[in-house]
Design an enzyme around this catalytic site. Structure first.
Site, PDB file in Angstrom:
ATOM      1  N   ASP A  36     -35.124  88.558  -5.490  1.00 52.78           N
ATOM      2  CA  ASP A  36     -35.115  88.413  -4.037  1.00 52.78           C
ATOM      3  C   ASP A  36     -36.358  87.682  -3.540  1.00 52.78           C
ATOM      4  O   ASP A  36     -37.389  87.626  -4.230  1.00 52.78           O
ATOM      5  CB  ASP A  36     -35.063  89.792  -3.367  1.00 52.78           C
ATOM      6  CG  ASP A  36     -33.643  90.287  -3.149  1.00 52.78           C
ATOM      7  OD1 ASP A  36     -32.709  89.500  -3.384  1.00 52.78           O
ATOM      8  OD2 ASP A  36     -33.479  91.451  -2.751  1.00 52.78           O
ATOM      9  N   LYS A  57     -32.654  86.549   0.224  1.00 53.93           N
ATOM     10  CA  LYS A  57     -31.889  86.995   1.395  1.00 53.93           C
ATOM     11  C   LYS A  57     -32.902  87.448   2.435  1.00 53.93           C
ATOM     12  O   LYS A  57     -33.556  88.476   2.275  1.00 53.93           O
ATOM     13  CB  LYS A  57     -30.950  88.138   1.048  1.00 53.93           C
ATOM     14  CG  LYS A  57     -29.898  87.782   0.025  1.00 53.93           C
ATOM     15  CD  LYS A  57     -28.904  88.887  -0.169  1.00 53.93           C
ATOM     16  CE  LYS A  57     -28.015  89.005   1.039  1.00 53.93           C
ATOM     17  NZ  LYS A  57     -26.887  89.929   0.804  1.00 53.93           N
ATOM     18  N   MET A 169     -36.419  95.821   9.963  1.00 55.52           N
ATOM     19  CA  MET A 169     -35.694  94.673  10.524  1.00 55.52           C
ATOM     20  C   MET A 169     -35.549  94.776  12.045  1.00 55.52           C
ATOM     21  O   MET A 169     -34.488  94.521  12.603  1.00 55.52           O
ATOM     22  CB  MET A 169     -34.327  94.518   9.841  1.00 55.52           C
ATOM     23  CG  MET A 169     -34.451  94.160   8.362  1.00 55.52           C
ATOM     24  SD  MET A 169     -32.899  94.253   7.452  1.00 55.52           S
ATOM     25  CE  MET A 169     -32.865  95.994   7.002  1.00 55.52           C
TER      26      MET A 169
END
Length: 254
Positions: A36, A57, A169
Site C-alpha cells: 500500500d 489506495k 479519514m
C-alpha cells in the site's frame, strides 16, 4: 502444483520500529508483496527477496481497485507463491481484511492475518494521550468518516456515548463532523487534537476544541493522512519524552 498462501500484514502507522516480530517473519518468507501507499519504505528492507507490486489506495487520488488487488492475490497464490498483502496500520481496522479473507476462502486460498498497530492508537500515545482514562472516558470508538456507500456515522449517538472518538479519514469532512457532534449535544469546549502523519518524522499535531476545529485546521494547514482524537482525555495529555520528540513538533491552536 502446490497452492500458495496469502498473509494480510499490518505494517503499522509508519514507524518501522512498531512493526511486529511476526510481521517481520512473514515478510521474510514472502515471494510477492502487494504494498500500500502508506507503508514506510524502510519496512520493505525486511523482504528484499520478494517481488514488489505497488497497489496504492488513498482518498482523493488515483487508486488500484479492490477487485484488481484481490485478483492479484489469487493469481500469485495459485502459482504456488507466498503472497504478502502489506497494509498500513492494522488490516482489520478499516483495512478490508474481512472481505479479503472471505473472498480468498471462497476461492480455496489459505490466508493468515498479522495484526499491526493502528494509527489512532499510536498517534494518541505519541501525543501523551490515554484514549481511556478512569473517571474520564469509559471506552474508545474507532470510526471512519468515509464510507464506501456514502453513508454517515450516527454522530448524535457518538456525541453522547461517553467514549473517546478516534476518527479516521475525516480531514475532508471536518465541517460535517463538527456540526453533527455539536447538534448531538457534545459541548463546543470538548478538547480535540488533529494528528497528521502519525509516528513519522514529519508528524504534526494541533490541539484545540470542537468549536474551533475548522479554524484551527485551516490555520494549521491540516492534510491527509491524519486522525482526529475528540474527547475529554485530550485535556489530560502528558508531555513526556514521546510527546516532545524533536522530529514531531507539537503545536497548540489558539
Amino acid at each position: 502444483m502446490k497452492q500458495g498462501k496469502v498473509w494480510l500484514i499490518g505494517a503499522g502507522p509508519g514507524d518501522p520500529e512498531l512493526l511486529t516480530l511476526k510481521a517481520v517473519k512473514a515478510l521474510g518468507q514472502a515471494q510477492v508483496v502487494l504494498v500500500d501507499d502508506l507503508v514506510a519504505p524502510q519496512i520493505l528492507a525486511y523482504c528484499p527477496q520478494a517481488r514488489m507490486v505497488k497497489v496504492g489506495k488513498r482518498g482523493g487520488c488515483r487508486s488500484t481497485s479492490q477487485e484488481f488487488i484481490q485478483r492479484l492475490m489469487l493469481r500469485y497464490a495459485r502459482q504456488g507463491l507466498c503472497v504478502a498483502r502489506l497494509k498500513g496500520g492494522d488490516p482489520c481496522v478499516f483495512g478490508r481484511a474481512g472481505e479479503e479473507v472471505r473472498w480468498l476462502a471462497e476461492h480455496g486460498i489459505a490466508c493468515e492475518i498479522v495484526n499491526g498497530v493502528t494509527a489512532g492508537l499510536a498517534a494518541a500515545s505519541l501525543c501523551g494521550i490515554p484514549l481511556t482514562l478512569r473517571g474520564v472516558a469509559r471506552g474508545v470508538t474507532l470510526i471512519t468518516a468515509h464510507a464506501e456507500d456514502g453513508s454517515t456515522p450516527d454522530w448524535s449517538a457518538l456525541a453522547t456515548s461517553g467514549t473517546t472518538l478516534v476518527v479516521y479519514m475525516g480531514v475532508t469532512r471536518l465541517e460535517e463532523i463538527r456540526a453533527c457532534l455539536l447538534a448531538g449535544g457534545m459541548p463546543g469546549a470538548t478538547p480535540v487534537v488533529m494528528i497528521e502523519n502519525a509516528t513519522l518524522p514529519q508528524q504534526r499535531q494541533c490541539f484545540g476544541t470542537l468549536a474551533g476545529m475548522i479554524g484551527d485546521a485551516a490555520g494549521f494547514g491540516l492534510r491527509s493522512p491524519a486522525v482526529l482524537v475528540i474527547g475529554d482525555v485530550v485535556a489530560h495529555a502528558v508531555r513526556g519524552e514521546s510527546a516532545e520528540r524533536d522530529t514531531s513538533p507539537i503545536e497548540r491552536c489558539a
